[in-house]
Design a protein around this motif. Sequence first.
Motif, PDB file in Angstrom:
ATOM      1  N   ILE A 107       0.844  -1.292  -0.035  1.00 53.37           N
ATOM      2  CA  ILE A 107       0.052   0.079   0.059  1.00 53.37           C
ATOM      3  C   ILE A 107       0.726   1.345   0.104  1.00 53.37           C
ATOM      4  O   ILE A 107       1.365   1.568   1.104  1.00 53.37           O
ATOM      5  N   PRO A 108       0.971   2.046  -1.118  1.00 54.31           N
ATOM      6  CA  PRO A 108       1.912   3.108  -1.229  1.00 54.31           C
ATOM      7  C   PRO A 108       1.767   4.249  -0.452  1.00 54.31           C
ATOM      8  O   PRO A 108       0.384   4.500  -0.098  1.00 54.31           O
ATOM      9  N   GLN A 119       5.156   9.062  -6.874  1.00 53.53           N
ATOM     10  CA  GLN A 119       4.858   8.973  -8.335  1.00 53.53           C
ATOM     11  C   GLN A 119       5.684   9.878  -9.045  1.00 53.53           C
ATOM     12  O   GLN A 119       5.979   9.788 -10.349  1.00 53.53           O
ATOM     13  N   LYS A 120       6.259  10.762  -8.381  1.00 56.97           N
ATOM     14  CA  LYS A 120       7.359  11.868  -8.907  1.00 56.97           C
ATOM     15  C   LYS A 120       8.676  10.913  -9.217  1.00 56.97           C
ATOM     16  O   LYS A 120       9.480  11.394 -10.198  1.00 56.97           O
ATOM     17  N   PRO A 177       6.592   1.987  -6.104  1.00 60.32           N
ATOM     18  CA  PRO A 177       7.136   2.326  -4.977  1.00 60.32           C
ATOM     19  C   PRO A 177       6.112   2.250  -3.790  1.00 60.32           C
ATOM     20  O   PRO A 177       4.998   2.400  -3.978  1.00 60.32           O
ATOM     21  N   LEU A 178       6.577   2.083  -2.672  1.00 63.28           N
ATOM     22  CA  LEU A 178       5.826   1.945  -1.422  1.00 63.28           C
ATOM     23  C   LEU A 178       6.018   3.109  -0.361  1.00 63.28           C
ATOM     24  O   LEU A 178       5.247   3.472   0.096  1.00 63.28           O
ATOM     25  N   PHE A 179       7.336   3.350  -0.128  1.00 68.23           N
ATOM     26  CA  PHE A 179       7.477   4.250   1.096  1.00 68.23           C
ATOM     27  C   PHE A 179       8.902   4.684   0.879  1.00 68.23           C
ATOM     28  O   PHE A 179       9.874   4.121   0.415  1.00 68.23           O
ATOM     29  N   ILE A 180       9.280   5.728   1.512  1.00 72.00           N
ATOM     30  CA  ILE A 180      10.611   6.398   1.813  1.00 72.00           C
ATOM     31  C   ILE A 180      11.063   6.470   3.233  1.00 72.00           C
ATOM     32  O   ILE A 180      10.216   6.859   3.788  1.00 72.00           O
ATOM     33  N   ILE A 225      10.452  -0.608  -2.735  1.00 66.67           N
ATOM     34  CA  ILE A 225       9.853  -0.769  -3.966  1.00 66.67           C
ATOM     35  C   ILE A 225       9.069  -2.282  -4.060  1.00 66.67           C
ATOM     36  O   ILE A 225      10.043  -3.064  -3.214  1.00 66.67           O
ATOM     37  N   ALA A 226       8.275  -2.736  -4.670  1.00 65.84           N
ATOM     38  CA  ALA A 226       7.743  -4.079  -4.780  1.00 65.84           C
ATOM     39  C   ALA A 226       7.926  -4.522  -6.328  1.00 65.84           C
ATOM     40  O   ALA A 226       7.765  -3.661  -7.240  1.00 65.84           O
TER      41      ALA A 226
END
Length: 576
Positions: free
Chosen positions: A70-71, A78-79, A93-96, A103-104
Amino acid sequence: MAKELSEILVEQGTINADQLKRAELYAKQNNATLAEAVVLFGFATEEQVTSALAKHFSLPYASKENGILIPERDQDLQKLIPEKFARENLVVPLFIEDNELAIALYDPSNLFLIDNVRMMAGKEVQVFIASKSQILAVVDSFYGHKNLLDEVVKETGETKDTAVPVDEDVQVEAGSLDLDKASGTSSQYIKLVNAILKQAISERASDIHLELFDERVSLRFRIDGSLYERTPPNKDSVSAIISRIKILSKLDIAEKRLPQDGSFSIKYQNRTIEVRVSVCPAVYGEKLVLRILDRGTGEMNVDKLGFEPEQKKAFLEASHLPHGLIFLTGPTGSGKSTTLNAVLTTIRTPELNFMTLEDPVEYKLAGISQVQVKPQIGLTFAAGLRSFLRQDPDVILVGEVRDNETAEACLKAALTGHLVLSTLHTNDALGAIPRLIDMGMEPFLLSSSLALVAAQRLVRILCPYCKVPYQPDPAVVAKIINEGRFNPREVGTWTFYKAVGCPKCVGTGFLGRRAIYEVYRINEEVRNIIYKTQDLVEMRKAMERTGALNLRGNGWRKVVKGLTTVEEILNVTTED
């Protein structure tokens, strides 16, 4: 990864050596991946294959169920990874966290892709593994549905004589819709048609209705079985839009007095979507209806259709019989073809000859001979079925029994050692029996050949992002206990939900549909009733004694699991 995957799946016990051999042979002959072949044959689910890969590569497994896939929406992910790159490379991408991007991926052995993401994002990368279908679903939801239609309709109204650039990501199978040389009003209407199609696909619409009235234009999308109004184009644009659709589907643009039917295919976001077209003359001008057949959203897994465990067991047991008749009933658009094709996919094996006769062929199934009915040249269901018997079939799917001739041909095929699956339009499963007798089937032959009758309806599934719990009236709860044959002591574990609406579900409160079923294996008691009296009441009582659920009983199970609403079940089912 193919060679490694074969070793991984066998070592971890996901599949055995014989299944691996069959899957590898199919993959080689059909230019498919080993993972696709394993899932196609039903040897393992996509989740089991992905989980095995995760264990082998010592990577964390991400899925919507475990809450990892769940991003984060407030980190501008998205950038860092644009939608087109994410979709083409099956990465999300998932999170920073601590300047590291999670990433998945679908293919963790693709080190080149991981390096590309690292350079693109300018961050170190933490890798998770996820299934292909779940990654694509998350890409769809995460990158959102822009309201392109509102923008383009407004733009078209403001620019009467100016060239408008056409979107690049919708292509007709025969060529691109991106006509850079088009100018003036022609490109406006091309862009408008593109926007309508893209908006409908992004909102999961099954049909588009465009209709002209005296003072207004109506544009509606059918989403999860219900029609919703959308921003309509200008009244002056309708004729040009219909002409554009006619050109795409190779219809006569000059003919406006007679109904016309056609179709065309488009490529959108790396998947091919078929669009069936129907144009019908009305009082104020032609009405256009487009049926969108998005193969990427079809569910061909019997475990996810909506069967209760005992229903699935009964249906698959009957489907493995060497001969007999199986009938699935329900109204048009209730998902009968999807269910039967999912069953065929499950029982398919190279040792048996599978053949289908359909109108039209909706799902193209690997390893199965499929024939399109063409009544205009004499290829009817009955004629095709007679020809099938000379093709040495083991399992035959007949799209629909519409007349006495087809019913008789199905019965003869079943009596001569073939398993025949087909559909009927009746209100419930047992209603198929008097209908077949009315079509000319002799009761004594029907009683000996009928293996199973089933019925289905589609119910809308609550949006998990916005559904809210509530407490229904005690009389409703009592009704559910009685009709669903529940133990009253279970009530304390139930949570009832109602629909609200949010951007995820486009304000409808529902996200997708699932089937509810009644499945009846024909036992000796029912065979005797068919042979002697054909009494429907007695047949229902006999089936109740076996503990089989009817449509409403199956529906109440979806309600108490929090999947749908009480009102939805009451709307689509009737009391016996």
